[in-house]
Every structure is written in structure tokens, then in C-alpha cells.
Design an enzyme around this catalytic site. Structure first.
Site, PDB file in Angstrom:
ATOM      1  N   LEU A 105      11.989 -16.880  52.830  1.00 22.17           N
ATOM      2  CA  LEU A 105      12.182 -18.229  52.317  1.00 22.17           C
ATOM      3  C   LEU A 105      12.049 -19.146  53.523  1.00 22.17           C
ATOM      4  O   LEU A 105      12.693 -18.913  54.546  1.00 22.17           O
ATOM      5  CB  LEU A 105      13.569 -18.396  51.684  1.00 22.17           C
ATOM      6  CG  LEU A 105      13.828 -17.733  50.338  1.00 22.17           C
ATOM      7  CD1 LEU A 105      15.262 -17.985  49.893  1.00 22.17           C
ATOM      8  CD2 LEU A 105      12.859 -18.238  49.284  1.00 22.17           C
ATOM      9  N   ASP A 106      11.236 -20.198  53.409  1.00 23.07           N
ATOM     10  CA  ASP A 106      11.031 -21.015  54.589  1.00 23.07           C
ATOM     11  C   ASP A 106      12.279 -21.834  54.928  1.00 23.07           C
ATOM     12  O   ASP A 106      13.239 -21.904  54.162  1.00 23.07           O
ATOM     13  CB  ASP A 106       9.774 -21.894  54.450  1.00 23.07           C
ATOM     14  CG  ASP A 106       9.860 -22.908  53.329  1.00 23.07           C
ATOM     15  OD1 ASP A 106       8.948 -22.909  52.486  1.00 23.07           O
ATOM     16  OD2 ASP A 106      10.825 -23.698  53.291  1.00 23.07           O
ATOM     17  N   TYR A 107      12.243 -22.457  56.073  1.00 19.63           N
ATOM     18  CA  TYR A 107      13.399 -23.151  56.665  1.00 19.63           C
ATOM     19  C   TYR A 107      14.032 -24.142  55.698  1.00 19.63           C
ATOM     20  O   TYR A 107      15.259 -24.237  55.595  1.00 19.63           O
ATOM     21  CB  TYR A 107      12.918 -23.860  57.935  1.00 19.63           C
ATOM     22  CG  TYR A 107      13.990 -24.601  58.706  1.00 19.63           C
ATOM     23  CD1 TYR A 107      14.930 -23.911  59.461  1.00 19.63           C
ATOM     24  CD2 TYR A 107      14.036 -25.993  58.689  1.00 19.63           C
ATOM     25  CE1 TYR A 107      15.904 -24.590  60.178  1.00 19.63           C
ATOM     26  CE2 TYR A 107      15.001 -26.680  59.401  1.00 19.63           C
ATOM     27  CZ  TYR A 107      15.933 -25.970  60.148  1.00 19.63           C
ATOM     28  OH  TYR A 107      16.900 -26.643  60.856  1.00 19.63           O
TER      29      TYR A 107
END
Length: 252
Positions: A105-107
């Protein structure tokens, strides 16, 4: 008497690396069995009787751990960060085993993240051919018309190719702030895919939260907390990943 097993499977089950990465370790001469370097992928060993080392360190079989984390926004899905930002392991203080995220999951994305030390399980869920569904709630700028959402349902061209058909549904519309909340289920795992899909229809994502992975629901798990997956949930994920892709992907 324990059955002999392929080395890459033993290494993956020990939580050291995925099956594919384990094969790379063998081919690069970093694996030894009873003091001898092994570079052939067909080699088998007995994990209970043979001394198996990776990079000079003996492997040991760990208890398999399967966790769900409600990842907060602003957390890196990696083992470390040179910029000193929070990483997912900061939320795993009570976990003794070394576990790794299943996918990413991206930042700026929050929500359901599965972690495990079972490399084979992780590889099964993330391999592109298995099309495991992942559902997100996307708050987007503006209110997309039905024709725009149809593009996402049918597949839309991105810089890395056409996406697979997605399931898309309106959840809420805030006319005052000119925002809409859209539920979207995708069957791929491209980098920042959901954000890029909405950008392609000119409705950029403001907030993004994953609420389901392979039918496993985030539900009421509080942000930053973890829970163990049940045996039934693990088995359901394995069964889903191994089932025929055509049965899981709805044709649009």
C-alpha cells in the site's frame, strides 16, 4: 519420516524469501546443504535432518504467521526507510517472527495490509496470474459521470497497458465539497493503480483506503492495530488464489 522437499520450497516456508527469490538465492550460490553449495533448482533436502544455510546462516522453520494490519496513512510498506518515516514494522511490536507485507500500500494509502512469514503464501496471493480481488474506497475530486466509471469497469488504458475490468460503485456524493466516494475492486496489483485509473478519467484521488483483500474484510479493526487471520480465512485466500481467474473476474 519427513518427505524430501525442494530447497526453494523449504527456504520459502522458513520465511526467508518468496519462492522466486529463493530460486535466485540458489542459482547465485548462496545456499548450502550440509556444507556443500547447491545451485540446481531441482535439489531436494530434508528440513528436519539436513543443515541448510542461506548466506552462511542456518535456516529454521518458524511458526507460520498471518496478520492483518490497518495501515495508517503516512506509513511506508517496507523494512526500512532512509528518510526516517514510519514503517509497518513499527506497528508489530508484539510479533516475534519476521513478517513481510503481501503486496504494498503506498505511503498515502491506508487500510488492509496482510503480513506473513510464509513466502509461498505471499507469492501465491501476489502473482499476477491469480487475480486476487482487492477493494478500495476512493474519495475523488469531482463527481464522475456514469460514462467515466464505465471506462474503469471495462478497462482503461494506462501508460503500462490496459487494465483488467474493475467493479465500480458510487458510495457517497458531497456536493458541497464537490467530492465523491467510489468503491472500486481491482484484480491486479500495479503500482498506484487505483490512483492512476481515476487520474485517467480526470478525477484525482483525495483519500484512498483498502477495505478488502481476497474477500477478507477490514471491518472494525482500528487504525494501526493488527489481528491474526483465522485458519479459515487463510485457507479461503489460498483457495481463491488457486481458482480459475475467469471465475473471479466479471466480464464487463
Amino acid at each position: 519420516m519427513t518427505n524430501m522437499e525442494r530447497l526453494q520450497k523449504i527456504i520459502a516456508q522458513a520465511g526467508i524469501a518468496s519462492r522466486r527469490k529463493s530460486e535466485e538465492l540458489i542459482l547465485s550460490g548462496k545456499v548450502e546443504v550440509n556444507g556443500e553449495v547447491v545451485t540446481e533448482l531441482g535439489t531436494k533436502a530434508n528440513p528436519e535432518e539436513d543443515m541448510i544455510t542461506v548466506n552462511g546462516k542456518p535456516i529454521r522453520s518458524e511458526n507460520k504467521v498471518y496478520l492483518m494490519l490497518n495501515k495508517p496513512k503516512g506509513v511506508i510498506t517496507s523494512a526500512s526507510d532512509p528518510e526516517g518515516r514510519k514503517i509497518v514494522s513499527d506497528y508489530l511490536k508484539g510479533v516475534k517472527e519476521r513478517v513481510y507485507p503481501v503486496g504494498r500500500l503506498d505511503y498515502d494509502t491506508e487500510g488492509l495490509l496482510i503480513l506473513t512469514n510464509d513466502g509461498e503464501f505471499a507469492h501465491l496471493l501476489t502473482h499476477p496470474k491469480h487475480h486476487v480481488p482487492k477493494t478500495y474506497l476512493a474519495t475523488v475530486k469531482g463527481v464522475p459521470h456514469g460514462s467515466a466509471l464505465d471506462k474503469l469497469k471495462n478497462g482503461i488504458m494506462l501508460e503500462d497497458g490496459m487494465t483488467a475490468p474493475a467493479e465500480v460503485e458510487y458510495k457517497d456524493v458531497d456536493t458541497a465539497s464537490n467530492e465523491a466516494v467510489i468503491s472500486i475492486t481491482i484484480y491486479e496489483g500495479r503500482n498506484r493503480q487505483v490512483r492512476r485509473m481515476f487520474e485517467a478519467i480526470n478525477h484525482p484521488v483525495i483519500r484512498l483506503k483498502r477495505i478488502s483483500f481476497g474477500g477478507i474484510l477490514l471491518q472494525n479493526l482500528k487504525r494501526g492495530l493488527t489481528r491474526k487471520l483465522t485458519k479459515e480465512e487463510v485457507n479461503n485466500l489460498i483457495t481463491l488464489a488457486k481458482s480459475e481467474p475467469a471465475k473471479k473476474m466479471k466480464k464487463r
